[in-house]
Scaffold this motif. Structure first.
Motif, mmCIF file in Angstrom:
data_model
loop_
_atom_site.group_PDB
_atom_site.id
_atom_site.type_symbol
_atom_site.label_atom_id
_atom_site.label_comp_id
_atom_site.label_asym_id
_atom_site.label_seq_id
_atom_site.Cartn_x
_atom_site.Cartn_y
_atom_site.Cartn_z
ATOM 1 N N MET A 1 0.841 -1.189 0.000
ATOM 2 C CA MET A 1 0.000 0.000 0.000
ATOM 3 C C MET A 1 0.876 1.238 0.000
ATOM 4 S SD MET A 1 -2.761 1.163 2.889
ATOM 5 C CE MET A 1 -3.624 -0.392 2.727
ATOM 6 N N MET A 2 0.580 2.170 -0.889
ATOM 7 C CA MET A 2 1.348 3.398 -0.932
ATOM 8 C C MET A 2 0.913 4.303 0.203
ATOM 9 S SD MET A 2 1.594 6.227 -3.960
ATOM 10 C CE MET A 2 0.000 6.900 -3.574
ATOM 11 N N ARG A 3 1.871 4.811 0.970
ATOM 12 C CA ARG A 3 1.574 5.692 2.085
ATOM 13 C C ARG A 3 2.041 7.103 1.752
ATOM 14 N NH1 ARG A 3 -1.852 2.865 4.945
ATOM 15 N NH2 ARG A 3 -1.235 3.682 6.960
ATOM 16 N N GLU A 4 1.250 8.074 2.101
ATOM 17 C CA GLU A 4 1.584 9.476 1.810
ATOM 18 C C GLU A 4 1.745 10.206 3.138
ATOM 19 O OE1 GLU A 4 2.149 11.009 -0.975
ATOM 20 O OE2 GLU A 4 1.538 9.560 -2.477
ATOM 21 N N LEU A 55 0.390 15.332 -20.511
ATOM 22 C CA LEU A 55 -0.850 14.803 -19.953
ATOM 23 C C LEU A 55 -0.509 14.038 -18.673
ATOM 24 C CD1 LEU A 55 -3.869 14.038 -20.035
ATOM 25 C CD2 LEU A 55 -3.232 12.097 -21.496
ATOM 26 N N LYS A 56 -1.131 14.425 -17.570
ATOM 27 C CA LYS A 56 -0.857 13.789 -16.283
ATOM 28 C C LYS A 56 -2.128 13.130 -15.766
ATOM 29 C CE LYS A 56 2.754 17.117 -15.055
ATOM 30 N NZ LYS A 56 3.241 18.120 -14.062
ATOM 31 N N LEU A 57 -2.020 11.827 -15.499
ATOM 32 C CA LEU A 57 -3.149 11.045 -15.007
ATOM 33 C C LEU A 57 -2.827 10.508 -13.618
ATOM 34 C CD1 LEU A 57 -3.937 8.972 -18.227
ATOM 35 C CD2 LEU A 57 -4.933 11.154 -17.534
ATOM 36 N N HIS A 58 -3.842 10.524 -12.751
ATOM 37 C CA HIS A 58 -3.662 10.015 -11.390
ATOM 38 C C HIS A 58 -3.847 8.503 -11.358
ATOM 39 C CE1 HIS A 58 -5.321 14.189 -10.940
ATOM 40 N NE2 HIS A 58 -4.246 14.289 -10.173
ATOM 41 N N GLY A 59 -3.076 7.842 -10.506
ATOM 42 C CA GLY A 59 -3.227 6.404 -10.323
ATOM 43 C C GLY A 59 -2.559 5.941 -9.042
ATOM 44 N N GLU A 60 -3.273 5.135 -8.250
ATOM 45 C CA GLU A 60 -2.717 4.615 -7.002
ATOM 46 C C GLU A 60 -3.001 3.120 -6.903
ATOM 47 O OE1 GLU A 60 -4.130 6.665 -3.583
ATOM 48 O OE2 GLU A 60 -3.516 8.647 -4.276
ATOM 49 N N GLN A 78 6.164 7.061 -15.125
ATOM 50 C CA GLN A 78 5.408 7.121 -13.885
ATOM 51 C C GLN A 78 6.239 7.818 -12.817
ATOM 52 O OE1 GLN A 78 3.980 2.691 -14.242
ATOM 53 N NE2 GLN A 78 2.590 3.723 -12.817
ATOM 54 N N GLU A 79 5.656 8.817 -12.220
ATOM 55 C CA GLU A 79 6.294 9.543 -11.131
ATOM 56 C C GLU A 79 5.349 9.538 -9.944
ATOM 57 O OE1 GLU A 79 7.443 13.451 -12.294
ATOM 58 O OE2 GLU A 79 8.841 12.773 -13.858
ATOM 59 N N GLY A 80 5.683 8.720 -8.939
ATOM 60 C CA GLY A 80 4.806 8.611 -7.786
ATOM 61 C C GLY A 80 3.439 8.129 -8.190
ATOM 62 N N ALA A 81 2.415 8.945 -7.926
ATOM 63 C CA ALA A 81 1.040 8.576 -8.243
ATOM 64 C C ALA A 81 0.569 9.165 -9.556
ATOM 65 C CB ALA A 81 0.117 9.037 -7.111
ATOM 66 N N ALA A 125 -13.611 11.054 -2.353
ATOM 67 C CA ALA A 125 -13.299 12.138 -3.260
ATOM 68 C C ALA A 125 -12.318 11.703 -4.356
ATOM 69 C CB ALA A 125 -12.693 13.306 -2.477
ATOM 70 N N GLU A 126 -11.328 10.888 -4.017
ATOM 71 C CA GLU A 126 -10.268 10.569 -4.973
ATOM 72 C C GLU A 126 -10.043 9.063 -5.061
ATOM 73 O OE1 GLU A 126 -7.111 13.007 -3.419
ATOM 74 O OE2 GLU A 126 -7.753 14.760 -4.598
ATOM 75 N N GLY A 127 -11.149 8.320 -5.163
ATOM 76 C CA GLY A 127 -11.053 6.874 -5.237
ATOM 77 C C GLY A 127 -10.955 6.325 -6.645
ATOM 78 N N PHE A 128 -11.379 7.107 -7.646
ATOM 79 C CA PHE A 128 -11.356 6.588 -9.020
ATOM 80 C C PHE A 128 -9.931 6.294 -9.471
ATOM 81 C CE2 PHE A 128 -11.710 6.762 -13.679
ATOM 82 C CZ PHE A 128 -12.800 5.915 -13.870
ATOM 83 N N ARG A 129 -8.970 7.047 -8.969
ATOM 84 C CA ARG A 129 -7.567 6.812 -9.325
ATOM 85 C C ARG A 129 -7.059 5.479 -8.785
ATOM 86 N NH1 ARG A 129 -5.043 11.980 -6.536
ATOM 87 N NH2 ARG A 129 -6.903 12.813 -7.547
ATOM 88 N N ARG A 130 -7.837 4.834 -7.928
ATOM 89 C CA ARG A 130 -7.480 3.516 -7.418
ATOM 90 C C ARG A 130 -8.182 2.412 -8.217
ATOM 91 N NH1 ARG A 130 -7.897 1.947 -2.484
ATOM 92 N NH2 ARG A 130 -5.690 1.575 -2.155
ATOM 93 N N ILE A 131 -8.849 2.833 -9.324
ATOM 94 C CA ILE A 131 -9.483 1.902 -10.257
ATOM 95 C C ILE A 131 -8.726 1.877 -11.574
ATOM 96 C CG2 ILE A 131 -11.589 1.409 -11.564
ATOM 97 C CD1 ILE A 131 -13.162 2.659 -9.250
#
Length: 892
Positions: A1-4, A55-60, A78-81, A125-131
């Motif tokens: 799990m990625m921790r921030e 273009l920057k896309l979120h992903g976790e 890929q840089e971090g998330a 709020a920001e769960g779609f980036r985990r899909i």
């Protein structure tokens, strides 16, 4: 799990529109709990108002398999998330991404996760980036088409947003369903469900003549508990179309109940996911409060279809644009459903109690922030009482300033201008002002908007002066607001102050302001915009005036009006405003508690106050629900927020002593009320019956308290018999709570019997844990019991409802059990924060807020609490959600 652990600060002033727009999102899911394959095809356009950018896309927590642009491989990194494509080939292109996720490993319950054999999503709020990889921000709105494929035996129900356009069979026992949502939406409103569920269905016809299918999906065996939720949904649809001309806009509307859910519910477009707590209800398992909560939350999420979905937030700083407005709407709905003026007042009192016990302390603590925050690290931490409840009060003030018809006109203009857009709080306020150009709101809009920008609860000081000879009464008002982080100085707010004047006999007086030609009724709304203002009333027949200020709690402020106990007794007995009548009783209770704390003495209730309470209890003209509220002493949580250097143990002892006095002094009256207000007919969760049950359960609690103190076994025995024989959960729970809070000997067998009866009913077990977690503390017994219950086989930290039932009951509802002189409560808190954070950061960060107000504690509590917070802060692996709460708590 990625921790921030050290997430960067996000600032509202730094907002920039996205460099790219995603216009269409075609998604395909091959569903499996261990590994789900997600394929996305995104139609993207460059925002030509900005320079060419990557273009920057979120992903976790995603396993990336493939990236194609217009069907061809493309260079990316890929840089971090973030997934970054440095040089997209054209201003418009198609991006294809394939990745995998593991729902069964997702204990955060954000994104796609497993629960009870099914698969569910939570994207706000920001769960779609985990899909999948995406521009996961609310101002990127796309039209979604979603294809779901999965094992038909495991997942016979496949749901997503919008309308079902195709479904069928596949090889190897699999099947598929294709859904299309015609309305552009941000990714936080996306949802899918794949599970073995059954549905209650009903067709409704809206005013336009269109037929719509309503469906409520639940686990097998729970279908009989969905009737109230369906009735609530239908009532919400009818109300919103009648009150605001806002119709249901999809072919169907679906609600899905899930056991494991971080929130109460989620308004995903056309596919609302709900915590089972706010869907399932039967007479045997749900209380009046549960039935009421279901009606309110179903309405809230349905109303979001327009105030949140059709018009959404430009950025997360504007969260109250949808939440504050929709809370106001669900409050109005609930008052309209309650019916009578008295029942509406009871609803308003309940909303204000929630505001005072949850939001006012927040305004005075380390998490103080404006309704529209200026900065955050983790947006999940800003789903707060300030954004929701105080945000609703801002909307209510607008309603007061422009009137019911003016507010409806403002809503109409808001939708005319912004339907299908992502906008700001300012744009809502502007639409409301523009629709009412001659209102005080329009005239002072810039002053009103300070409510969105300034943290803290304003202090309103009122002083009245009478002139007997001229019949004049001058009300001098001043307002101030204490400094908070980043806001050392605050400007005056716009305060709508509803006022009435009574003579000493309680008769309302006609009101005529200086400069007016004639009186205009017995109630007025004064509009205050300066730090100090005066208002003079003329033509009064008496100089002995009792002011009734802030009627209906017309502004969310702390009022200091200098009224004596004698003045408050007049208001309590005679005020025509039900809220201020209740408020007078509360203030008399607060005065007695504060006097006891100031003098370190046992409180002695004034004989006149006790007699006034007896009169109120016996008054046949008053609603029993109002009586229950007026006869309930102010909570320890509310009083603690009014007193500096609070000693929770002393406050608890003082309040318990007051309860003992009331139980004894009104013993005969409590017995009368218990018999007189019994519900004689079959159970209905309506306002009338709910009020009767609330009052009889309060009376029973007082009778059991008095009996235990005096060594009498009659009333404890009656309470135990009532617990066994009750035909509904409200009376059953009221009886067992009376035994538990009085520490009666029969409490133990009652608890054992309740567990045996309902061991297979998860929501009732939550009640069982919660009533023990919030039980009145005595000699450390409750805290010791809570620690024992942590080892109970039915307890788990993995289910948010169960964790909240026990742990949050302690820290948020039981200050005497939590704030111990030996600091054991704080040690327990720190251990649980760390433990929860490793499982579910959202839940952990909310639990961490149990010590927000540690600086207001007296010693030795203050030092011990700070030490516990520092111990949590020393953990380097904390999530970003929890880290923000802990760090802010320690900031000077």
């Amino acid at each position: 799990m990625m921790r921030e652990g050290t997430a960067p600060l996000i600032r509202r002033e730094d907002y920039l529109a996205p460099a790219y727009w995603i216009r269409r999102a075609d998604l395909c899911f091959d569903l499996d709990a261990t590994k789900t394959i997600v394929s996305s095809k995104l139609t993207i356009e460059r925002n030509t108002t900005q320079d060419v950018q990557p273009l920057k896309l979120h992903g976790e927590d995603l396993n990336l398999l493939r990236v194609l642009v217009d069907g061809h491989s493309v260079s990316f990194r890929q840089e971090g998330a973030l997934l970054i494509i440095d040089a997209p080939a054209a201003d418009a292109f198609t991006l294809e991404i394939r990745n995998t996720v593991s729902p069964e490993k997702n204990t955060q319950l954000s994104g796609l996760y497993a629960s009870g054999g099914g698969l569910y999503t939570q994207c706000e709020a920001e769960g779609f980036r985990r899909i999948t990889f995406f521009q996961d921000r609310p101002d990127v709105m796309a039209v979604y088409t979603v294809t779901l494929r999965g094992d038909k035996k495991k997942y016979p129900v496949l749901l997503s947003n919008g309308n079902l356009v195709e479904q069928g069979e596949l090889d190897a026992g699999r099947h598929y369903a294709k859904w299309h949502d015609p309305f552009p939406k941000p990714s936080y409103l996306f949802a899918i469900v794949a599970a073995n569920l059954v549905a209650r269905e009903q067709w409704v016809r809206t005013r336009s003549g269109k037929d719509h299918l309503l469906q409520i999906f639940v686990k097998r065996g729970d279908l009989d508990k969905t009737e109230h939720a369906m009735n609530s949904l239908i009532a919400s649809i009818v109300w919103d179309e009648a009150r605001f001309k806002l119709p249901l806009d999809l072919e169907r509307f679906m609600i899905v109940a899930v056991d494991d859910f971080n929130m109460g519910a989620m308004e995903n477009k056309g596919l609302n996911l709900f915590n089972t707590k706010f869907v399932l209800a039967s007479t045997a398992t749900a209380t009046d409060v549960d039935f009421d909560g279901i009606e309110s939350v179903v309405a809230h999420e349905y109303f979001h279809n327009w105030t949140g979905n059709r018009i959404t937030c430009r950025d997360w700083f504007q969260l109250s644009l949808k939440e504050g407005l929709t809370v106001f709407r669900d409050q109005e709905f609930s008052m309209d459903m309650a019916g009578s003026a008295s029942a509406r007042a009871v609803r308003r009192i309940g909303d204000v109690r929630t505001l005072r016990e949850r939001q006012f302390p927040e305004d005075g603590g380390p998490m103080a922030h404006p309704v529209r925050p200026d900065v955050y690290q983790a947006i999940d931490n800003f789903y707060t009482a300030t954004v929701y409840e105080k945000g609703a009060e801002l909307v209510r003030m607008m309603h007061t300033l422009v009137g019911r018809e003016g507010f409806a006109a403002g809503m109409g203009l808001y939708f005319e201008r912004h339907d299908g857009q992502a906008v700001t709080c300012d744009e809502f306020a502007q639409a409301m002002a523009d629709a009412n150009p001659h209102s005080a709101l329009a005239q002072h809009l810039d002053v009103f908007k300070r409510w969105y920008a300034q943290a803290g609860t304003p202090r309103l000081v009122a002083h009245g002066e009478s002139d007997a000879e001229s019949g004049r009464y001058t009300l001098r008002l001043s307002q101030s607001n204490t400094p908070s982080a980043g806001q050392p100085y605050k400007q005056p707010n716009l305060l709508p102050i509803a006022i009435g004047l009574l003579d000493r006999n309680g008769q309302p007086l006609q009101l005529q302001l200086e400069g007016e030609d004639a009186p205009a009724g017995t109630e007025r709304v004064l509009v205050m915009t300066e730090a100090e203002q005066s208002f003079t009333f003329i033509g009064l027949p008496t100089a002995d005036v009792v002011p009734s200020l802030l009627r209906g709690f017309s502004a969310p402020v702390l009022l200091k009006d200098g009224l004596s106990d004698a003045d408050l007794l007049v208001l309590m007995a005679h005020d025509t405003d039900a809220f201020n009548r209740w408020e007078a009783a509360q203030r008399l209770g607060v005065n007695a508690l504060r006097a006891a704390l100031t003098h370190d003495d046992t409180p002695v209730l004034d004989a006149a106050f006790v007699e006034a309470l007896r009169t109120l209890l016996r008054d046949p003209s008053l609603d029993p629900a109002f009586k229950e509220l007026a006869l309930t002493l102010p909570s320890e949580i509310y009083v603690a927020d009014l007193v500096e250097n609070i000693d929770p143990q002393r406050l608890h002892a003082a309040r318990e002593a007051m309860l003992d006095q009331l139980a004894s002094a009104l013993q005969a009256d409590w017995a009368w009320a218990f018999e007189h207000y019994q519900v004689r007919g079959g159970y209905l969760p309506n306002a009338e019956q709910s009020g009767q049950r609330a009052l009889t359960n309060l009376a029973l609690a007082m009778l059991v308290r008095h009996a235990v103190a005096s060594g009498d076994n009659v009333w404890p025995g009656r309470a135990y018999q009532r617990f066994k024989d009750a035909s509904n959960m409200t009376d059953r729970l009221g009886a067992i709570e009376a035994l538990v809070n009085a520490h009666a000997e029969l409490a133990t067998p009652a608890l054992e019997r309740m567990h045996a009866l309902f061991k297979d009913e998860a929501l009732v077990l939550d009640k069982w844990f919660a009533l023990q977690g919030r039980a009145a503390e005595r000699g450390g017994k409750v805290f010791a019991r809570i620690k024992q219950l942590m080892q109970h086989p039915d307890f788990t930290l993995g289910n948010p409802n169960r964790a909240r039932a026990l742990l949050f009951s302690l820290t948020a509802m039981n200050p005497a059990a939590f704030h111990r002189t030996d600091a054991a409560g704080y040690v327990f808190w720190a251990d649980r924060v760390i433990e929860l954070d490793a499982i579910n950061p959202q839940l952990a960060s909310r639990f961490a807020r149990g010590l927000d107000r540690w600086r207001n504690l007296a010693e030795p509590y203050r030092s011990a609490a700070r030490e516990a917070i520092a111990r949590v802060a020393a953990k380097p692996e904390l999530s970003g959600d929890t880290r923000e709460i802990i760090d802010r708590a320690l900031q000077d």
